[in-house]
Design a protein around this motif. Structure first.
Motif, PDB file in Angstrom:
ATOM      1  N   GLU A  69       0.891  -1.195   0.058  1.00 32.87           N
ATOM      2  CA  GLU A  69       0.034  -0.003  -0.128  1.00 32.87           C
ATOM      3  C   GLU A  69       0.908   1.208   0.101  1.00 32.87           C
ATOM      4  N   PRO A  70       0.757   2.000  -1.014  1.00 36.03           N
ATOM      5  CA  PRO A  70       1.343   3.272  -0.817  1.00 36.03           C
ATOM      6  C   PRO A  70       1.033   4.219   0.408  1.00 36.03           C
ATOM      7  N   ASP A 227      -9.679   3.155   0.046  1.00 33.91           N
ATOM      8  CA  ASP A 227      -9.960   4.776   0.179  1.00 33.91           C
ATOM      9  C   ASP A 227     -10.141   4.839   1.454  1.00 33.91           C
ATOM     10  N   ALA A 228     -10.728   4.232   2.394  1.00 32.82           N
ATOM     11  CA  ALA A 228     -10.928   4.532   3.672  1.00 32.82           C
ATOM     12  C   ALA A 228      -9.678   4.605   4.491  1.00 32.82           C
ATOM     13  N   ILE A 229      -8.726   3.846   4.076  1.00 29.30           N
ATOM     14  CA  ILE A 229      -7.388   3.622   4.837  1.00 29.30           C
ATOM     15  C   ILE A 229      -6.647   4.993   4.351  1.00 29.30           C
ATOM     16  N   ASP A 252     -17.156  -2.726   9.156  1.00 31.08           N
ATOM     17  CA  ASP A 252     -17.195  -1.438   9.699  1.00 31.08           C
ATOM     18  C   ASP A 252     -16.111  -1.555  11.114  1.00 31.08           C
ATOM     19  N   LEU A 253     -16.001  -2.790  11.408  1.00 23.31           N
ATOM     20  CA  LEU A 253     -15.202  -3.078  12.752  1.00 23.31           C
ATOM     21  C   LEU A 253     -13.614  -2.803  12.242  1.00 23.31           C
ATOM     22  N   VAL A 254     -13.360  -3.558  11.100  1.00 25.04           N
ATOM     23  CA  VAL A 254     -12.132  -3.278  10.733  1.00 25.04           C
ATOM     24  C   VAL A 254     -11.701  -1.895  10.370  1.00 25.04           C
ATOM     25  N   ILE A 255     -12.481  -1.262   9.853  1.00 25.42           N
ATOM     26  CA  ILE A 255     -12.249   0.328   9.466  1.00 25.42           C
ATOM     27  C   ILE A 255     -11.995   1.150  10.946  1.00 25.42           C
ATOM     28  N   GLY A 256     -13.023   0.808  11.805  1.00 25.79           N
ATOM     29  CA  GLY A 256     -13.022   1.408  13.004  1.00 25.79           C
ATOM     30  C   GLY A 256     -11.968   1.279  13.824  1.00 25.79           C
ATOM     31  N   ASN A 257     -11.302  -0.141  13.887  1.00 21.81           N
ATOM     32  CA  ASN A 257     -10.219  -0.438  14.646  1.00 21.81           C
ATOM     33  C   ASN A 257      -8.918   0.287  14.036  1.00 21.81           C
TER      34      ASN A 257
END
Ligand code: GDP
Length: 420
Positions: A69-70, A227-229, A252-257
């Motif tokens: 990931e860049p 995108d989220a990251i 949702d959990l992955v993004i939130g964490n």
């Protein structure tokens, strides 16, 4: 160039593979990527010139290099450098260490050269000993003063596809236009929008817009999580938008964490509230779930909203601004040490090899997120459960709900005692 690169790569522990995100991936990048891959060390892919929107196409193309990931930066504008620093330390298996200065800079010296404060830990440690200091002279990775009200708060709205991100962004912008009128400098593009909200300046990152910008549709689908990251990295406050009909799904959990791990301020907005039949009960359950799932950001704000009707949108914005303020908070050293005494008395630390572990001194090394360093006789023997107790108590005592708290232990007594 090729030979030099080969030699450099062969001797490196870490290779920073830098691409020009404005130019996109060139055949030369591909050739050099092959060389970089031969390293026995680690590789970090760095997409430079990512300020503004012109770099987003190249940023996505960079994934094609297969170097992971860049990390988006702007070397010229100094953006993303703290992220790069932490990625580098991670890649090398190192952790940021707060290094005591040989001597404290005086306030006059600090005032003379405020921007030379360089990176986080050093500049922050110069504040140690200012026990009742509320005046914040620290600078962030962009060299800006923390408390500058004119500087926009960077807010990203992230969430699963169809959570309602675009609708929410449009509603926010629609309302803001009515309230503030067309302001000079109010710009709308697909990556970020500046707006004023009750006297605070906000830069809103629209991840749905980012996705639309990706050139190839297939790639776009794959990248929606990225995108989220990316948005999380650029943001200071992240609003995780979840769908009330399907709350707290895996993504949702992955993004939130991830938000908590990256140390950003988190707000959870529960969208499509207009479709909820037992709002009181559902809200209570969701708040419990949020605290359980995001223990690293206990007390996180959970705001019901209907992006479609606009109900609750104002509360989301308010929660984002409050989360930002908490994330920036500084606790005076004297108050921290008073709290520490009480916390140690209430539950004393356990013993290790027959000797009680002592914690003698605590200080806040930095904010954004609040980061504390405690000096301890046997850091490695202090149980995680005891550290959790301290962090929870700290969160409560100094009113720091919903923000990730970093808590580090160092061996030794207070190294600044002689200077206090
Ligand atoms: P995105 O993929 O996260 O940007 O989601 P969109 O904004 O495109 O919304 C996905 C769908 O959910 C659309 O059909 C919206 O009309 C709908 N939607 C968004 N917000 C709400 C809401 O508050 N209530 C209801 N009932 N539907 C909504």
């Amino acid at each position: 160039m090729r030979t030099q690169s080969e030699t450099a790569v062969a001797n490196a522990d870490l290779v920073l593979f830098v691409i020009d995100a404005r130019a996109g991936i060139t055949p030369a990048d591909k050739t050099f990527a092959e060389i970089a891959r031969r390293t026995s060390g680690k590789i970090l892919l760095v997409a430079n010139k990512c300020e503004g929107k012109a770099g987003s196409g190249g940023f996505y193309e960079a994934y094609e290099l297969g170097l992971g990931e860049p990390v988006a930066i702007s070397a010229e504008h100094g953006e993303g450098l703290s992220d790069l620093e932490s990625e580098m330390l991670d890649a090398l298996g190192l952790h940021p260490v707060a290094r005591p200065k040989s001597r404290r800079r005086t306030r006059r010296e600090a005032a003379k050269a405020p921007a030379s404060a360089a990176t986080g830990a050093d500049s922050d440690l110069t504040d140690i000993g200012d026990t009742e200091d509320t005046e914040d002279t620290s600078t962030d990775d962009e060299g800006n003063a923390f408390a500058d009200p004119a500087r926009p708060i960077r807010v990203a709205i992230v969430g699963r596809p169809n959570a309602g991100k675009s609708t929410l962004v449009n509603t926010v912008l629609g309302e803001e236009r009515m309230i503030t009128g067309p302001e000079p400098g109010l710009t709308r593009d697909s990556v970020s929008t500046d707006l004023a909200w009750r006297g605070r300046s906000i830069r809103l990152f629209d991840t749905a817009g980012l996705r639309r910008k990706a050139r190839v549709q297939d790639l776009a689908e794959k990248l929606s999580a990225s995108d989220a990251i990316r948005a999380i990295r650029f943001a200071e406050v992240v609003v995780l938008l979840i769908d009330a009909n399907r709350p707290f799904e895996q993504q949702d959990l992955v993004i939130g964490n991830r938000v908590v791990e990256e140390g950003r301020a988190l707000v959870i907005a529960v969208n499509k509230w207009d479709q909820v039949t037992e709002p009181q009960k559902v809200l209570k359950d969701l708040r419990e779930t949020a605290n359980e799932k995001f223990a690293g950001a206990a007390g996180v704000a959970l705001v019901p909203v209907s992006a479609l009707s606009g109900r609750g949108v104002d509360k989301v914005m308010q929660a984002a601004v409050e989360a930002y303020d908490i994330w920036n908070r500084r606790v005076p050293t004297s108050a921290l040490n008073r709290w520490l005494d009480e916390a140690l008395t209430r539950h004393s630390p356990p013993a290790s090899s027959g000797r009680r572990i002592r914690i003698r001194y605590i200080t806040q090394a930095s904010s954004r997120p609040p980061t504390f360093i405690a000096f301890c006789s046997k850091p490695s023997d202090l149980p995680q459960a005891y550290i959790r107790y301290l962090v929870n108590s700290l969160r409560e005592a100094f009113d720091l709900p919903g923000t990730p708290i970093r808590f580090a232990l160092r061996k030794g007594a207070n190294p600044y005692a002689d200077r206090r």
